[in-house]
Design a protein around this motif. Structure first.
Motif, PDB file in Angstrom:
ATOM      1  N   GLN A  86      -6.570  -5.547   8.838  1.00 39.93           N
ATOM      2  CA  GLN A  86      -5.503  -4.827   9.423  1.00 39.93           C
ATOM      3  C   GLN A  86      -4.483  -5.486  10.176  1.00 39.93           C
ATOM      4  OE1 GLN A  86      -7.252  -1.246  11.015  1.00 39.93           O
ATOM      5  NE2 GLN A  86      -5.877  -0.078  10.119  1.00 39.93           N
ATOM      6  N   THR A  87      -3.731  -6.524   9.632  1.00 39.02           N
ATOM      7  CA  THR A  87      -2.669  -7.220  10.308  1.00 39.02           C
ATOM      8  C   THR A  87      -1.432  -6.721  10.795  1.00 39.02           C
ATOM      9  OG1 THR A  87      -1.953  -8.133   8.069  1.00 39.02           O
ATOM     10  CG2 THR A  87      -3.663  -9.296   9.333  1.00 39.02           C
ATOM     11  N   GLY A  88      -1.207  -5.379   9.787  1.00 40.77           N
ATOM     12  CA  GLY A  88      -0.131  -4.666  10.114  1.00 40.77           C
ATOM     13  C   GLY A  88       0.883  -4.990   8.835  1.00 40.77           C
ATOM     14  N   PHE A  89       2.057  -3.935   8.802  1.00 45.42           N
ATOM     15  CA  PHE A  89       2.984  -4.394   7.578  1.00 45.42           C
ATOM     16  C   PHE A  89       4.534  -4.258   8.185  1.00 45.42           C
ATOM     17  CE2 PHE A  89       5.250  -1.603   4.188  1.00 45.42           C
ATOM     18  CZ  PHE A  89       5.233  -2.908   3.284  1.00 45.42           C
ATOM     19  N   GLN A 120       1.537   7.066  15.349  1.00 46.92           N
ATOM     20  CA  GLN A 120       1.300   6.508  16.382  1.00 46.92           C
ATOM     21  C   GLN A 120       1.400   5.093  16.471  1.00 46.92           C
ATOM     22  OE1 GLN A 120      -2.845   6.965  17.719  1.00 46.92           O
ATOM     23  NE2 GLN A 120      -2.981   7.977  15.704  1.00 46.92           N
ATOM     24  N   HIS A 121       1.354   4.393  14.963  1.00 53.67           N
ATOM     25  CA  HIS A 121       1.193   3.169  14.709  1.00 53.67           C
ATOM     26  C   HIS A 121       2.619   2.521  14.515  1.00 53.67           C
ATOM     27  CE1 HIS A 121      -3.252   3.119  14.668  1.00 53.67           C
ATOM     28  NE2 HIS A 121      -3.083   4.344  13.978  1.00 53.67           N
ATOM     29  N   VAL A 122       3.684   3.172  14.305  1.00 53.06           N
ATOM     30  CA  VAL A 122       4.963   2.981  13.572  1.00 53.06           C
ATOM     31  C   VAL A 122       5.848   2.345  14.837  1.00 53.06           C
ATOM     32  CG1 VAL A 122       6.879   3.302  12.471  1.00 53.06           C
ATOM     33  CG2 VAL A 122       4.646   4.282  11.737  1.00 53.06           C
ATOM     34  N   VAL A 123       6.288   1.306  14.916  1.00 54.84           N
ATOM     35  CA  VAL A 123       7.301   0.424  15.679  1.00 54.84           C
ATOM     36  C   VAL A 123       8.367   0.335  15.085  1.00 54.84           C
ATOM     37  CG1 VAL A 123       7.591  -1.243  17.648  1.00 54.84           C
ATOM     38  CG2 VAL A 123       5.041  -0.527  16.827  1.00 54.84           C
ATOM     39  N   PRO A 124       9.642   1.013  15.456  1.00 53.74           N
ATOM     40  CA  PRO A 124      10.869   0.671  15.042  1.00 53.74           C
ATOM     41  C   PRO A 124      11.364  -0.845  15.550  1.00 53.74           C
ATOM     42  CG  PRO A 124      11.205   2.367  16.485  1.00 53.74           C
ATOM     43  CD  PRO A 124       9.707   2.196  16.306  1.00 53.74           C
ATOM     44  N   GLY A 147      13.971  -2.430  10.418  1.00 53.78           N
ATOM     45  CA  GLY A 147      13.039  -1.831   9.599  1.00 53.78           C
ATOM     46  C   GLY A 147      12.123  -1.369  10.572  1.00 53.78           C
ATOM     47  N   TYR A 148      10.781  -1.657  10.497  1.00 55.01           N
ATOM     48  CA  TYR A 148       9.561  -1.051  11.148  1.00 55.01           C
ATOM     49  C   TYR A 148       8.443  -1.811  10.983  1.00 55.01           C
ATOM     50  CZ  TYR A 148       7.741   1.458   7.291  1.00 55.01           C
ATOM     51  OH  TYR A 148       7.158   1.477   6.016  1.00 55.01           O
ATOM     52  N   LEU A 149       7.419  -1.910  11.922  1.00 56.03           N
ATOM     53  CA  LEU A 149       6.177  -2.334  11.604  1.00 56.03           C
ATOM     54  C   LEU A 149       5.270  -0.974  11.789  1.00 56.03           C
ATOM     55  CD1 LEU A 149       3.919  -4.510  12.051  1.00 56.03           C
ATOM     56  CD2 LEU A 149       4.033  -4.323  14.432  1.00 56.03           C
ATOM     57  N   ASN A 150       4.097  -1.006  10.898  1.00 56.63           N
ATOM     58  CA  ASN A 150       3.055  -0.075  10.912  1.00 56.63           C
ATOM     59  C   ASN A 150       1.778  -0.667  11.027  1.00 56.63           C
ATOM     60  OD1 ASN A 150       1.110   1.941  10.527  1.00 56.63           O
ATOM     61  ND2 ASN A 150       2.201   2.713   8.490  1.00 56.63           N
ATOM     62  N   ARG A 151       1.358  -0.797  12.171  1.00 61.13           N
ATOM     63  CA  ARG A 151      -0.110  -1.594  12.698  1.00 61.13           C
ATOM     64  C   ARG A 151      -1.312  -0.918  11.791  1.00 61.13           C
ATOM     65  NH1 ARG A 151       1.142  -4.703  17.169  1.00 61.13           N
ATOM     66  NH2 ARG A 151       2.912  -4.078  18.351  1.00 61.13           N
ATOM     67  N   PHE A 152      -1.118   0.289  11.375  1.00 61.14           N
ATOM     68  CA  PHE A 152      -2.240   0.617  10.444  1.00 61.14           C
ATOM     69  C   PHE A 152      -2.552   0.088   9.456  1.00 61.14           C
ATOM     70  CE2 PHE A 152      -4.321   4.061   8.056  1.00 61.14           C
ATOM     71  CZ  PHE A 152      -5.411   4.536   8.842  1.00 61.14           C
ATOM     72  N   ASP A 153      -1.354  -0.374   8.698  1.00 57.33           N
ATOM     73  CA  ASP A 153      -1.590  -1.213   7.372  1.00 57.33           C
ATOM     74  C   ASP A 153      -2.126  -2.625   7.513  1.00 57.33           C
ATOM     75  OD1 ASP A 153      -0.310   1.114   6.698  1.00 57.33           O
ATOM     76  OD2 ASP A 153       1.475   0.332   6.390  1.00 57.33           O
ATOM     77  N   GLY A 154      -2.265  -3.208   6.469  1.00 57.26           N
ATOM     78  CA  GLY A 154      -2.706  -4.856   6.147  1.00 57.26           C
ATOM     79  C   GLY A 154      -2.928  -5.055   4.810  1.00 57.26           C
ATOM     80  N   TYR A 155      -3.925  -5.830   4.486  1.00 56.37           N
ATOM     81  CA  TYR A 155      -4.200  -6.119   3.052  1.00 56.37           C
ATOM     82  C   TYR A 155      -5.527  -6.415   2.840  1.00 56.37           C
ATOM     83  CZ  TYR A 155      -5.052 -11.142   4.953  1.00 56.37           C
ATOM     84  OH  TYR A 155      -5.750 -12.135   5.555  1.00 56.37           O
ATOM     85  N   ALA A 156      -5.929  -6.602   1.691  1.00 57.80           N
ATOM     86  CA  ALA A 156      -7.141  -6.945   1.236  1.00 57.80           C
ATOM     87  C   ALA A 156      -7.353  -8.236   0.520  1.00 57.80           C
ATOM     88  CB  ALA A 156      -7.824  -5.610   0.404  1.00 57.80           C
ATOM     89  N   HIS A 157      -8.637  -8.946   0.708  1.00 58.04           N
ATOM     90  CA  HIS A 157      -8.798 -10.054  -0.068  1.00 58.04           C
ATOM     91  C   HIS A 157      -9.302  -9.598  -1.598  1.00 58.04           C
ATOM     92  CE1 HIS A 157      -9.786 -13.850  -1.910  1.00 58.04           C
ATOM     93  NE2 HIS A 157      -9.655 -14.533  -0.564  1.00 58.04           N
ATOM     94  N   SER A 158      -8.382  -9.540  -2.371  1.00 63.42           N
ATOM     95  CA  SER A 158      -8.950  -8.724  -3.726  1.00 63.42           C
ATOM     96  C   SER A 158      -9.923  -9.391  -4.321  1.00 63.42           C
ATOM     97  CB  SER A 158      -7.689  -8.362  -4.461  1.00 63.42           C
ATOM     98  OG  SER A 158      -6.665  -9.707  -5.061  1.00 63.42           O
ATOM     99  N   ALA A 159      -9.894 -10.676  -4.854  1.00 59.40           N
ATOM    100  CA  ALA A 159     -10.812 -11.427  -5.546  1.00 59.40           C
ATOM    101  C   ALA A 159     -12.289 -11.521  -4.794  1.00 59.40           C
ATOM    102  CB  ALA A 159     -10.511 -12.824  -5.785  1.00 59.40           C
ATOM    103  N   ASN A 160     -12.285 -11.459  -3.682  1.00 66.63           N
ATOM    104  CA  ASN A 160     -13.452 -11.384  -2.727  1.00 66.63           C
ATOM    105  C   ASN A 160     -14.123 -10.013  -2.953  1.00 66.63           C
ATOM    106  OD1 ASN A 160     -13.159 -14.049  -2.264  1.00 66.63           O
ATOM    107  ND2 ASN A 160     -12.963 -13.854  -0.232  1.00 66.63           N
ATOM    108  N   ALA A 161     -13.181  -9.025  -2.778  1.00 68.24           N
ATOM    109  CA  ALA A 161     -13.725  -7.565  -2.922  1.00 68.24           C
ATOM    110  C   ALA A 161     -14.231  -7.054  -4.300  1.00 68.24           C
ATOM    111  CB  ALA A 161     -12.512  -6.647  -2.383  1.00 68.24           C
ATOM    112  N   LEU A 162     -13.665  -7.847  -5.292  1.00 67.44           N
ATOM    113  CA  LEU A 162     -14.090  -7.408  -6.645  1.00 67.44           C
ATOM    114  C   LEU A 162     -15.610  -8.155  -6.773  1.00 67.44           C
ATOM    115  CD1 LEU A 162     -11.342  -6.490  -7.409  1.00 67.44           C
ATOM    116  CD2 LEU A 162     -11.544  -7.849  -9.423  1.00 67.44           C
TER     117      LEU A 162
END
Length: 431
Positions: A86-89, A120-124, A147-162
């Protein structure tokens, strides 16, 4: 409804197929077999065989925002949590962004601000000073970025999740047929009803239900799709960092310039910084049929078109200029199953007596739903009327105009025109 003890075949060991195997096995379906043409999972043919995919909650359409909120809750469960970051977007446009990109960004930001949990996670953020205050690593000029930062978002390591779900479903008793044993040549019918599948080596496997989750290859097994689902690709490349560079960029958000492209924090194991340009993407249309399928060989997609590489270098020059001229490695086209409206298709194939389910149309945004996709298939199988209750996921009769080449161009979040694979394939004459 299909009996939980009857044989079920899932064709495809990518994200949608594995998620389905997980949810069905958790609900005590006890006779599940997954067939995958590659000899490994994660399959190299799957778009999810990757080091990372964006997991962002905000959509212009509240329907998908709500689904992604459910998915992110599932990403935080024990099976999936090791692979979610959950690194943010950081979602921006550059100063030269076209109006379509600016308008799309504003709609995404408004969606996040409307949501009671997300807001609450959005920063313009306006300008490089505001961005650098949060992310000092982005030491480029960031010309006109806002733009903005959404701290709620992030990424997933897809191959490892599979891989984690593969292990989990194996423990639950799901059988896997891989390589030559798992390459399905056809769905076999008798009197209009599927009775199983036949693999390319000639073996027949009976099944009460066949679930086709073959991604960009789905039309090979379900020709009735026509151009309802097409194979589409975007390009991907990486910069190979050293230990110090990898450490310095740890914790940066998914950095997304809607008019240029995006990148993630580098993978700590491989030290690869993944980069993707924004664009209309590529389809591989058969001129005789109008159907688009992914190229047969993986090697034919192991390149990045020159214009995409130029786009990536512009993105790096504006954000991480020390990397702007570094060699790009592991370049490829990532093929996925696309629909013209970006909606998934989760439904029985017509005229099969509810014996074949098509699970397709990830449309370049489906992986974030990986932890919960299989629950939607389970709901379909358990519907007493055998109807998909969610209208937008039903089988759609393709429109005559769908095969004309500008596939998915009306989808608001996509920038640029779709091109044919044959027009950018290395070594092919453009005459």
């Amino acid at each position: 409804m299909v009996s939980k003890s009857k044989p079920i075949v899932i064709v495809g060991g990518g994200a949608f197929g594995l998620s389905t195997a997980l949810h069905l096995s958790r609900d005590e379906y006890s006779n599940i077999s997954v067939f995958e043409q590659d000899d490994q999972i994660p399959p190299r043919y799957s778009a999810a065989n990757d080091i990372n995919k964006i997991v962002r909650a905000e959509y212009e359409d509240p329907f998908y925002t709500d689904l992604t909120m459910d998915a992110i809750a599932a990403w935080k469960s024990p099976l999936f949590a090791p692979h979610f970051h959950q690194t943010g977007f950081l979602h921006c446009v550059s100063g030269k962004a076209p109006e379509k990109a600016v308008a799309t960004l504003k709609r995404f930001q408004a969606s996040a601000n409307r949501h009671p949990e997300l807001r609450q996670h959005v920063v313009p953020l306006e300008g490089k000073g505001a961005i650098r205050k949060l992310f000092w690593q982005l030491d480029g000029q960031l010309p006109g970025w806002n733009g903005y930062l959404n701290r709620f978002d992030g990424y997933a390591h897809s191959a490892n999740a599979l891989e984690a779900v593969y292990r989990e479903t194996q423990k639950a008793g799901v059988r896997f047929f891989l390589g030559e044993h798992g390459a399905v040549a056809e769905v076999v019918y008798r009197d209009g009803k599927s009775i199983g599948v036949r693999t390319k080596n000639g073996r027949f496997y009976p099944a009460e239900l066949v679930i086709v989750a073959a991604g960009a290859a789905a039309a090979k097994l379900v020709p009735a799709i026509g151009s309802q689902v097409v194979a589409k690709s975007w390009s991907v490349a990486h910069v190979h960092l050293n230990e110090e560079e990898t450490s310095a960029l740890r914790g940066i958000p998914v950095t997304y310039a809607r008019d240029l492209g995006f990148f993630f924090e580098p993978d700590p194991v491989t030290k690869l910084l993944k980069l993707c340009p924004m664009g209309g993407g590529y389809v591989n249309t058969d001129p005789r049929t109008g159907v688009s399928l992914a190229p047969e060989s993986l090697s034919s997609s192991s390149f990045m078109p020159a214009e995409d590489e130029a786009q990536i270098r512009r993105l790096l020059a504006q954000t991480l200029p020390s990397l702007a001229n570094r060699p790009l490695v592991k370049k490829s086209l990532c093929w996925f199953a696309d629909t013209s409206d970006s909606d998934f298709i989760i439904d029985y194939v017509p005229n099969t007596s509810s014996s074949v389910v098509l699970l397709s149309g990830d449309s370049g945004h489906g992986f974030k739903m990986f932890p919960i996709v299989g629950s939607w298939v389970k709901n379909l199988l358990q519907a007493s009327d055998r109807q998909q209750s969610i209208a937008r996921w039903r089988w759609k009769q393709p429109k005559p105009s769908d095969a004309k080449g500008e596939w998915g161009g009306d989808v608001s979040w996509r920038i640029g025109a779709t091109k044919e694979f044959r027009d950018i394939e290395p070594g092919k004459s453009k005459l």
